[in-house]
Design an enzyme around this catalytic site. Sequence first.
Site, short mmCIF file in Angstrom:
data_model
loop_
_atom_site.label_atom_id
_atom_site.label_comp_id
_atom_site.label_asym_id
_atom_site.label_seq_id
_atom_site.Cartn_x
_atom_site.Cartn_y
_atom_site.Cartn_z
N ASP A 49 0.82 -1.20 0.00
CA ASP A 49 0.00 0.00 0.00
C ASP A 49 0.86 1.26 0.00
O ASP A 49 2.10 1.19 -0.03
CB ASP A 49 -1.03 -0.03 1.13
CG ASP A 49 -0.43 0.16 2.51
OD1 ASP A 49 0.72 0.63 2.62
OD2 ASP A 49 -1.13 -0.13 3.50
N LYS A 71 -4.10 2.98 -1.44
CA LYS A 71 -5.32 3.76 -1.35
C LYS A 71 -5.02 4.99 -0.52
O LYS A 71 -4.57 4.89 0.61
CB LYS A 71 -6.45 2.95 -0.71
CG LYS A 71 -6.84 1.72 -1.50
CD LYS A 71 -7.92 0.92 -0.80
CE LYS A 71 -9.25 1.62 -0.85
NZ LYS A 71 -9.80 1.71 -2.22
N MET A 185 -6.51 8.93 9.92
CA MET A 185 -7.16 9.41 8.68
C MET A 185 -8.23 10.46 8.95
O MET A 185 -9.34 10.39 8.41
CB MET A 185 -7.76 8.21 7.92
CG MET A 185 -6.75 7.13 7.58
SD MET A 185 -7.49 5.62 6.92
CE MET A 185 -8.18 4.89 8.43
#
Length: 263
Positions: A49, A71, A185
């Site tokens: 990732d 992502k 996040m």
Amino acid sequence: MDFPPDIFPTFPDMAPGEVWLVGAGPGDPRLLTVMAIHALRSADCIIHDALVDTRILRLAREGAEIHFAGKRGGKPSPHQRDINELIVAEARKKKRVLRLKGGDPFVFGRGGEEARALVREGIPFRVVPGLTSGLAAPALAGIPATTRETNHAVILAAGHRADDDSAPGAWEALAATGQPIILYMALAQLPQITAAFLRGGLAPETPAAVISHATGEEERILETRLGDLAAEVKARGIEAPAVIVVGANAALRSVLAPGMVRP
């Protein structure tokens, strides 16, 4: 790296057609687990990732295939379905597949979704936990997740879905616990989240800290308070990836950090 056999007598073989879901930790290659290094040296195919440090990929065995499947919020990214299909397709070719994820694969890493896909397809897999950034980044910044003086619990929460109206009042409910909250996040939704925390009963003076790009050369650490958090993040140009700590334990950085030796 050769490991002393009296300390590490055996490592499981990565069999052809098998998938290992491995956590790469918060970034610094020195924080990898020994099992993660073993996996890197064994895999035929590595699917990683966006938060995996490029230095970690240099530990891959010669000839291993490297696939980027990162992502990132707000940026063009592969769909999780496509990532699942790639993992399955490579395993069906009888390759030793390493799905390498920043932090821990089962802590906001979608590892559970990938594991379910493997179960559906009858593909054997192994999980290798890693240091999750929500705990490791604050610790390295001098912020303990828990202390007897400040808290008896800690909440880990993902902030990228703060605008999801399917659970109204959820952020206020977290604030009402009075326990420190560690956010992953969350930068894009920080104004909404902090407003909800204030509505939930947290005082504007509640200590807060932000660790951006933890363990990397671009690491930045902001110490502030909840009432000023969103404005200061914007004013100082703090960027993702970042971990945010809201609670009494965040204030301990001013006490502990001056005496800490970093890795």
